[in-house]
Write a protein that holds these residues in place. Structure first.
Motif, PDB file in Angstrom:
ATOM      1  N   THR A 109     100.307  65.914  34.950  1.00 30.16           N
ATOM      2  CA  THR A 109      99.369  65.648  33.846  1.00 30.16           C
ATOM      3  C   THR A 109      98.133  64.923  34.352  1.00 30.16           C
ATOM      4  N   MET A 110      98.360  63.901  35.162  1.00 33.93           N
ATOM      5  CA  MET A 110      97.245  63.133  35.700  1.00 33.93           C
ATOM      6  C   MET A 110      96.324  64.001  36.549  1.00 33.93           C
ATOM      7  N   MET A 111      96.897  64.761  37.473  1.00 29.61           N
ATOM      8  CA  MET A 111      96.081  65.572  38.370  1.00 29.61           C
ATOM      9  C   MET A 111      95.320  66.665  37.623  1.00 29.61           C
ATOM     10  N   SER A 112      95.984  67.311  36.653  1.00 33.49           N
ATOM     11  CA  SER A 112      95.301  68.372  35.913  1.00 33.49           C
ATOM     12  C   SER A 112      94.124  67.821  35.121  1.00 33.49           C
ATOM     13  N   ASN A 113      94.281  66.629  34.565  1.00 33.38           N
ATOM     14  CA  ASN A 113      93.180  66.031  33.806  1.00 33.38           C
ATOM     15  C   ASN A 113      92.001  65.677  34.710  1.00 33.38           C
ATOM     16  N   TRP A 114      92.281  65.142  35.889  1.00 32.22           N
ATOM     17  CA  TRP A 114      91.183  64.783  36.796  1.00 32.22           C
ATOM     18  C   TRP A 114      90.537  66.032  37.410  1.00 32.22           C
ATOM     19  N   VAL A 115      91.328  67.067  37.659  1.00 35.89           N
ATOM     20  CA  VAL A 115      90.748  68.322  38.151  1.00 35.89           C
ATOM     21  C   VAL A 115      89.830  68.920  37.092  1.00 35.89           C
ATOM     22  N   GLY A 116      90.258  68.849  35.821  1.00 37.70           N
ATOM     23  CA  GLY A 116      89.402  69.319  34.735  1.00 37.70           C
ATOM     24  C   GLY A 116      88.096  68.559  34.665  1.00 37.70           C
ATOM     25  N   PHE A 117      88.175  67.249  34.888  1.00 37.16           N
ATOM     26  CA  PHE A 117      86.960  66.425  34.890  1.00 37.16           C
ATOM     27  C   PHE A 117      86.045  66.823  36.048  1.00 37.16           C
ATOM     28  N   ALA A 118      86.616  66.995  37.232  1.00 36.70           N
ATOM     29  CA  ALA A 118      85.810  67.353  38.404  1.00 36.70           C
ATOM     30  C   ALA A 118      85.156  68.724  38.223  1.00 36.70           C
ATOM     31  N   GLN A 128      84.530  77.133  36.461  1.00 38.45           N
ATOM     32  CA  GLN A 128      85.001  75.967  35.723  1.00 38.45           C
ATOM     33  C   GLN A 128      86.454  76.107  35.282  1.00 38.45           C
ATOM     34  N   TRP A 129      86.922  77.344  35.056  1.00 39.01           N
ATOM     35  CA  TRP A 129      88.315  77.488  34.632  1.00 39.01           C
ATOM     36  C   TRP A 129      89.188  78.191  35.662  1.00 39.01           C
ATOM     37  N   ARG A 130      88.602  79.015  36.538  1.00 40.18           N
ATOM     38  CA  ARG A 130      89.436  79.665  37.563  1.00 40.18           C
ATOM     39  C   ARG A 130      89.892  78.678  38.637  1.00 40.18           C
ATOM     40  N   LEU A 131      89.028  77.766  39.037  1.00 41.47           N
ATOM     41  CA  LEU A 131      89.393  76.815  40.097  1.00 41.47           C
ATOM     42  C   LEU A 131      90.579  75.934  39.699  1.00 41.47           C
ATOM     43  N   PRO A 132      90.586  75.311  38.502  1.00 38.06           N
ATOM     44  CA  PRO A 132      91.769  74.515  38.129  1.00 38.06           C
ATOM     45  C   PRO A 132      93.054  75.332  38.095  1.00 38.06           C
ATOM     46  N   LEU A 133      92.952  76.587  37.676  1.00 37.11           N
ATOM     47  CA  LEU A 133      94.142  77.429  37.635  1.00 37.11           C
ATOM     48  C   LEU A 133      94.583  77.836  39.039  1.00 37.11           C
ATOM     49  N   GLN A 235      98.649  64.989  23.618  1.00 36.54           N
ATOM     50  CA  GLN A 235      98.229  65.307  24.986  1.00 36.54           C
ATOM     51  C   GLN A 235      97.307  66.521  25.021  1.00 36.54           C
ATOM     52  N   TYR A 236      97.686  67.595  24.321  1.00 33.19           N
ATOM     53  CA  TYR A 236      96.896  68.826  24.373  1.00 33.19           C
ATOM     54  C   TYR A 236      95.571  68.701  23.615  1.00 33.19           C
ATOM     55  N   TYR A 237      95.582  67.915  22.538  1.00 27.12           N
ATOM     56  CA  TYR A 237      94.395  67.873  21.684  1.00 27.12           C
ATOM     57  C   TYR A 237      93.688  66.522  21.717  1.00 27.12           C
ATOM     58  N   GLN A 238      93.946  65.747  22.770  1.00 26.78           N
ATOM     59  CA  GLN A 238      93.270  64.453  22.853  1.00 26.78           C
ATOM     60  C   GLN A 238      91.760  64.617  22.931  1.00 26.78           C
ATOM     61  N   THR A 239      91.305  65.696  23.602  1.00 26.11           N
ATOM     62  CA  THR A 239      89.855  65.916  23.684  1.00 26.11           C
ATOM     63  C   THR A 239      89.259  66.157  22.297  1.00 26.11           C
ATOM     64  N   THR A 240      90.016  66.855  21.438  1.00 30.40           N
ATOM     65  CA  THR A 240      89.565  67.046  20.054  1.00 30.40           C
ATOM     66  C   THR A 240      89.491  65.716  19.319  1.00 30.40           C
ATOM     67  N   LEU A 241      90.467  64.844  19.574  1.00 29.29           N
ATOM     68  CA  LEU A 241      90.472  63.529  18.936  1.00 29.29           C
ATOM     69  C   LEU A 241      89.291  62.689  19.408  1.00 29.29           C
ATOM     70  N   TYR A 242      89.002  62.731  20.700  1.00 30.91           N
ATOM     71  CA  TYR A 242      87.853  61.980  21.213  1.00 30.91           C
ATOM     72  C   TYR A 242      86.549  62.516  20.619  1.00 30.91           C
ATOM     73  N   LYS A 243      86.474  63.845  20.515  1.00 28.50           N
ATOM     74  CA  LYS A 243      85.260  64.464  19.974  1.00 28.50           C
ATOM     75  C   LYS A 243      85.039  64.043  18.521  1.00 28.50           C
ATOM     76  N   SER A 244      86.146  63.903  17.769  1.00 31.98           N
ATOM     77  CA  SER A 244      86.026  63.486  16.372  1.00 31.98           C
ATOM     78  C   SER A 244      85.501  62.068  16.243  1.00 31.98           C
ATOM     79  N   LEU A 245      85.598  61.291  17.331  1.00 36.97           N
ATOM     80  CA  LEU A 245      85.062  59.930  17.341  1.00 36.97           C
ATOM     81  C   LEU A 245      83.614  59.895  17.817  1.00 36.97           C
ATOM     82  N   ALA A 256      90.330  61.678  29.430  1.00 39.73           N
ATOM     83  CA  ALA A 256      91.554  62.453  29.621  1.00 39.73           C
ATOM     84  C   ALA A 256      92.167  62.172  30.992  1.00 39.73           C
ATOM     85  N   GLY A 257      91.308  61.994  32.002  1.00 36.11           N
ATOM     86  CA  GLY A 257      91.802  61.638  33.326  1.00 36.11           C
ATOM     87  C   GLY A 257      92.473  60.271  33.333  1.00 36.11           C
TER      88      GLY A 257
END
Length: 466
Positions: A109-118, A128-133, A235-245, A256-257
């Motif tokens: 979870t930690m690594m995927s979130n930081w890879v998404g940030f990078a 942006q999406w092929r590299l993390p996968l 976990q999956y929708y935390q970005t949606t929650l942050y966006k709502s703020l 998320a990282g």
């Protein structure tokens, strides 16, 4: 993905979890037949194929197919790894070793979130999406190699399959912390208990719940309740929650990282210092009680500050999410996966653990698929659904979950009122004699080989000249 709708976002998440449910159910049918090591190697191959398909996908259908295939492998692995680790662990270290699987999940979870940030800094487009996968592809291959080279087989699984000599070797290998007589005693006890349980071989799920109803129920409930605490929704929708703020996109990915980092650190610390020392029951009870309070706090903070300009208040709302991940991963994550496996007898481990994991994932599909629409329509009130579910499970855990700390897997039967087979000195002496005989045979073979080697390398003496 051209700004997917809430429905498509939910489908991308849900199809992966549905694959996990299928993989967990598959474990109930072929896990025992292949054995722990071979089954996990098969899953390594499947997950590599799934991640490769996702990385190379050219349309949403191909992408979803890759998600489903990878999910099947992960579901089977999640159902198998806790069983395997519990079966090769010493009683006083099973919480630590068994908890490693949970720590691995939180590390991912930690690594995927930081890879998404990078990757958010990459040029807009496929990178942006092929590299993390694509980064996921090598890990199945690495795990396959590790399983093939140095990981021990489960001595309990070997005994179940009638391979007594191989079980002795593997047991002595994984229990090098014991003195010789302790190895004989514990192996004899383990063998007697497994043979007793196999004498009542289970052929149907009706018999499972007739003979071992409470143990099966506890394993299934402890897995299902983790889904209904809301962890995957958050976990999956935390970005949606942050966006709502009103938080900006780059900051959202960084948060998320941090979320993943808090999860991993909390999980690692409690696995090392609490699971074996404090006990599973206390961790589950305190974990559920703490989550109830934290979710109420998070809902209240988001209600008051979600659409406000109060940055301090928004900070307290984000704190609610971090408190949740800290407490869940610290108290619940590793503990429940370990507990669900160790409460089951050997004859039921694959059958019921696969069913329990499938239940976990099926419930996850429902709550995560509903996530985007629920947050869009009832907002923070979605938390209260999980508050009610967690309160219910807190009562169930208090009434029906016994402590398993510092007990062998065979001794745990006593905590559920089941028979524990006692072994007399004659059987222990017999085991000791078998091992002593094998040691003597091995020593004799080495002596013969050494003599043969010496004979073949020393030249014959010359005959005296006449």
């Amino acid at each position: 993905m051209n700004h997917p709708s809430n429905g498509l976002t939910g489908a991308v998440v849900a199809v992966y979890i549905a694959g996990e449910a299928v993989g967990a159910l598959g474990q109930t049918f072929i896990g025992d037949r292949l054995g722990r090591i071979r089954f996990m190697q098969l899953l390594c191959i499947i997950v590599t194929i799934g991640t490769a398909i996702q990385t190379a996908s050219v349309n949403i259908g191909m992408f979803l197919a890759g998600r489903a295939i990878a999910g099947m492998a992960v579901g089977g692995m999640v159902a198998t790894v806790p069983i395997y680790l519990s079966e090769i662990s010493a009683p006083d270290a099973r919480g630590l070793i068994g908890g490693i699987s949970g720590c691995g999940i939180s590390f991912g979870t930690m690594m995927s979130n930081w890879v998404g940030f990078a990757c958010s800094y990459a040029p807009y487009g496929a990178t942006q999406w092929r590299l993390p996968l694509g980064i996921q592809i090598p890990w199945g291959i690495i795990m396959f190699i590790g399983l093939a080279t140095f990981m021990p087989d489960s001595p309990r699984q070997l005994l179940r399959n009638g391979k007594v000599d191989a079980a002795r070797r593997e047991f002595a290998r994984v229990r090098r912390d014991l003195q010789s007589h302790e190895v004989h005693e514990e192996f004899a006890l383990m063998r007697a208990q497994i043979e007793f349980e196999m004498s009542r071989e289970i052929t149907s799920y009706k018999e499972v719940f007739t003979l071992f109803g409470r143990r099966a129920m506890v394993s299934i409930v402890v897995q299902t309740m983790t889904s209904l605490t809301g962890v995957n929704v958050i976990q999956y929708y935390q970005t949606t929650l942050y966006k709502s703020l009103g938080i900006q996109q780059k900051t959202i990915l960084a948060l998320a990282g941090v979320y993943g980092t808090v999860a991993f650190l909390s999980n690692s610390i409690t696995t090392r210092f609490l699971t074996d020392q404090w006990g599973r029951r206390k961790m589950i009870l305190s974990g559920l009680a703490g989550l109830i309070l934290i979710m109420i706090y998070a809902a209240v903070m988001q209600r008051f500050f979600q659409n406000s300009d109060n940055n301090v208040g928004k900070g307290f709302a984000v704190l609610g999410i971090y408190l949740y991940v800290f407490w869940y991963y610290g108290m619940i994550n590793s503990t429940t996966w370990l507990y669900g496996a160790e409460v089951l007898p050997i004859a039921l481990r694959s059958k019921v653990m696969g069913l329990a994991a499938a239940g976990h994932f099926i419930v996850n599909v429902a709550v995560t698929e509903a996530g985007p629409s629920a947050f869009a329509n009832i907002h923070e009130n979605y938390y209260y659904v999980f508050v009610g579910c967690t309160s219910f499970f807190l009562v169930i855990a208090y009434l029906y979950f016994p402590e398993t700390r510092q007990k062998t897997l065979e001794e745990i039967a006593r905590a559920f009122g089941d028979k524990v087979v006692l072994v007399d000195e004659a059987r222990i002496d017999a085991e000791q004699a078998v091992l002593a005989g094998k040691d003597e045979e091995t020593s004799s073979m080495h002596k013969v080989q050494a003599t043969a080697s010496t004979t073949s390398t020393v030249p014959p003496s010359r005959a005296p000249a006449s």
